[in-house]
Every structure is written in structure tokens, then in C-alpha cells.
Design a protein around this motif. Structure first.
Motif, short mmCIF file in Angstrom:
data_model
loop_
_atom_site.label_atom_id
_atom_site.label_comp_id
_atom_site.label_asym_id
_atom_site.label_seq_id
_atom_site.Cartn_x
_atom_site.Cartn_y
_atom_site.Cartn_z
N VAL A 136 76.62 9.68 18.49
CA VAL A 136 77.07 11.05 18.23
C VAL A 136 78.39 11.00 17.48
O VAL A 136 79.37 10.41 17.97
CB VAL A 136 77.24 11.84 19.55
CG1 VAL A 136 77.66 13.27 19.24
CG2 VAL A 136 75.95 11.83 20.36
N ASN A 137 78.41 11.58 16.30
CA ASN A 137 79.62 11.55 15.46
C ASN A 137 80.13 10.13 15.26
O ASN A 137 81.33 9.86 15.26
CB ASN A 137 80.73 12.42 16.09
CG ASN A 137 80.47 13.90 15.90
OD1 ASN A 137 80.07 14.35 14.83
ND2 ASN A 137 80.70 14.66 16.96
N PHE B 87 72.58 18.87 21.68
CA PHE B 87 73.24 18.67 20.39
C PHE B 87 73.51 20.01 19.73
O PHE B 87 72.62 20.88 19.68
CB PHE B 87 72.34 17.84 19.45
CG PHE B 87 72.13 16.42 19.89
CD1 PHE B 87 73.18 15.51 19.89
CD2 PHE B 87 70.88 15.98 20.27
CE1 PHE B 87 72.98 14.20 20.27
CE2 PHE B 87 70.66 14.67 20.65
CZ PHE B 87 71.72 13.77 20.65
N GLN B 88 74.71 20.17 19.17
CA GLN B 88 74.96 21.33 18.32
C GLN B 88 74.27 21.11 16.97
O GLN B 88 74.10 19.97 16.53
CB GLN B 88 76.46 21.51 18.13
CG GLN B 88 77.21 21.79 19.44
CD GLN B 88 78.67 22.07 19.21
OE1 GLN B 88 79.05 23.18 18.84
NE2 GLN B 88 79.50 21.05 19.40
N ASP C 154 75.08 21.18 13.90
CA ASP C 154 75.75 20.45 12.82
C ASP C 154 76.29 19.09 13.25
O ASP C 154 77.02 18.44 12.48
CB ASP C 154 76.90 21.29 12.26
CG ASP C 154 76.41 22.61 11.66
OD1 ASP C 154 75.28 22.60 11.12
OD2 ASP C 154 77.12 23.61 11.76
N THR C 155 75.96 18.65 14.47
CA THR C 155 76.49 17.37 14.95
C THR C 155 75.65 16.21 14.43
O THR C 155 74.45 16.14 14.70
CB THR C 155 76.48 17.34 16.49
OG1 THR C 155 77.30 18.39 16.99
CG2 THR C 155 77.00 16.00 17.00
N PRO C 156 76.25 15.27 13.67
CA PRO C 156 75.50 14.09 13.23
C PRO C 156 75.13 13.23 14.44
O PRO C 156 75.99 12.90 15.26
CB PRO C 156 76.50 13.35 12.32
CG PRO C 156 77.56 14.35 12.01
CD PRO C 156 77.63 15.26 13.19
N HIS C 157 73.88 12.90 14.57
CA HIS C 157 73.46 12.11 15.73
C HIS C 157 72.18 11.34 15.42
O HIS C 157 71.43 11.67 14.50
CB HIS C 157 73.23 13.01 16.95
CG HIS C 157 72.07 13.96 16.78
ND1 HIS C 157 72.21 15.20 16.21
CD2 HIS C 157 70.75 13.84 17.11
CE1 HIS C 157 71.03 15.82 16.19
NE2 HIS C 157 70.12 15.01 16.72
N ASP D 216 77.04 18.02 23.07
CA ASP D 216 77.17 16.70 22.44
C ASP D 216 77.66 15.65 23.44
O ASP D 216 78.36 14.70 23.08
CB ASP D 216 78.13 16.76 21.24
CG ASP D 216 77.68 17.76 20.19
OD1 ASP D 216 76.46 17.92 20.01
OD2 ASP D 216 78.55 18.40 19.56
N LYS D 217 77.32 15.84 24.70
CA LYS D 217 77.75 14.92 25.75
C LYS D 217 76.57 14.62 26.67
O LYS D 217 75.84 15.53 27.07
CB LYS D 217 78.89 15.56 26.56
CG LYS D 217 79.34 14.74 27.76
CD LYS D 217 80.41 15.48 28.55
CE LYS D 217 80.78 14.72 29.82
NZ LYS D 217 81.81 15.47 30.63
#
Length: 228
Positions: free
Chosen positions: A10-11, A25-26, A28-31, A64-65
Motif C-alpha cells: 500500500v503506497n 482501500f480508498q 485513489d490508493t496505489p496498492h 488502507d490499513k
């Protein structure tokens, strides 16, 4: 929802997802994620909507956690139901999906909040939910309250207190309901005798089975079968 140990990035930061953990996941979060144990098993869904961000802010749920799933079956069942509703279609499909997604997110937030307080019974929900699923999936098993309490390392009396506090009924009631649900299914869908059904449902004596069936169902097994 990861059902097997997986690697999650994540990020750009690597994390290890234990089995029965999940992450929201949001958009726009790169994952990315991949398996560490085979076979790779996960449950997932994507959703979007103008009110989604506002709802998540109100729930104050970590995004994102990785989060341990307090009740893994809740997530799996809910996602299966979302896919079923979407596949079924209909003019109310969008409203049903909206309601179900809101309910799932609120339940996850509530369970997460409960799990953060070790002194509250909510921290036992996952273990107790697994035990309850077993009672209904294997009602014929000869388990005792003492055996169940030992599995979560609690005294019998405290286990019974927590069980009723969490589910609103006693563990003995769930044991009986699990057996009787199986009995009703067999009465409806098999040609087994009442005696054979009693044995199949974990009763050592047919008389005990018939007495309990009449008390909880309101009629004898024979009367139930005749009505079916």
C-alpha cells in the motif's frame, strides 16, 4: 478479505496480511497484493458513490490499513449476498445494494470498535461466532458447554454469560435449535423414521427428542411431517 496469508503493498509499503484479515482501500490508493500461502483465497467487492466518503468519515473506520476480521463469516456472507443481488437484478437492485453495503460497513465499524476494548465481550465475537457456526453446521456432535468453554479458555459460567450477552440466547438454546433445524430438514426431505432422525441429530433417546421437538416446535415430529 484475505483467507490465506498474503503480501499487501500500500503506497509502496509492504505489509503481511494474516489469514482472516481485511482492508478497505480508498479509490485513489496505489496498492497490490499476492499470495504467500497456496491456494490464494480472497473475497472482495468494489463500490462507489457520492455519500460513501461521508459515511466512512462518520464511522471513523481505518482505511488502507489491515484489520483482523472479528467475524470472518459476516464478511464472506455479505459479499456473496451482494453478488447474488447484483446478478439477480430488478428495479430495486441499486437500493438493495446501497442498503446492504451501508449495513456491512456499519457492522464492521461496530465490531472494530468493540474489539478495541479488551474488557468488553465484543472481543470474543469472532471466537464465539465460529463456535456458533459449528453448533449449527454439526448439530449432531456430542459437545458440552464445558468443552466449548475450554476451547476459548473461559470458565463454564463466564462462557455462558458472555454467549447470552453476545447472541441474546443461551448456548444450550442454540444447541437445541441446531439439532431441531436438522431434524425439521430430515422430516421434510427424507424417508427416515423418527427414531433414525433422532439418532442422526445427536439424541441418544427417541423419547427425549420427541419431547424437545414438541416443546420448541409446538407439535410432534409425526405431526410436523404430516403437515409437510
Amino acid at each position: 478479505m484475505f483467507k490465506k496469508t498474503s503480501e499487501v503493498i500500500v503506497n509502496g509499503a509492504q505489509m503481511i496480511a494474516d489469514s482472516d484479515s481485511f482492508i478497505l482501500f480508498q479509490p485513489d490508493t496505489p496498492h497490490s497484493y499476492k499470495e504467500m500461502d497456496l491456494p490464494f483465497i480472497n473475497d472482495w467487492f468494489h463500490c462507489e458513490g457520492e455519500e460513501l466518503g461521508k459515511l466512512l468519515n462518520e464511522l471513523n473506520f481505518p482505511l488502507d490499513k489491515l484489520v483482523p476480521a472479528v467475524d470472518p463469516m459476516l464478511i464472506s456472507r455479505s459479499i456473496m449476498e451482494l453478488h447474488r443481488v447484483q446478478k439477480q437484478g430488478g428495479q430495486l437492485m441499486e437500493r438493495i445494494l446501497d442498503t446492504d453495503i451501508r449495513a456491512l460497513l456499519m457492522k464492521l465499524s461496530n465490531l472494530y470498535e468493540l474489539s478495541q476494548h479488551p474488557e468488553r465481550p465484543g472481543r470474543y465475537i469472532r471466537q464465539f461466532s465460529e463456535l456458533r457456526d459449528e453448533l449449527y453446521n454439526s448439530p449432531q456432535s456430542h459437545v458440552t458447554v464445558e468443552m466449548l468453554a475450554d476451547r476459548v479458555h473461559l470458565s463454564k459460567s463466564y462462557f455462558q454469560h458472555l454467549y447470552k450477552d453476545i447472541f441474546g440466547c443461551s448456548v444450550v438454546t442454540d444447541m437445541i435449535n441446531g439439532r431441531l433445524e436438522l431434524a425439521k430438514y430430515l422430516l421434510k426431505n427424507s424417508s427416515l423414521t423418527v427414531s433414525a432422525i433422532a439418532a442422526r441429530c445427536g439424541y441418544e433417546h427417541e423419547t427425549h427428542f420427541m419431547r424437545q421437538f414438541k416443546k420448541f416446535v409446538g407439535q410432534t415430529p409425526s405431526q410436523f411431517k404430516a403437515r409437510v
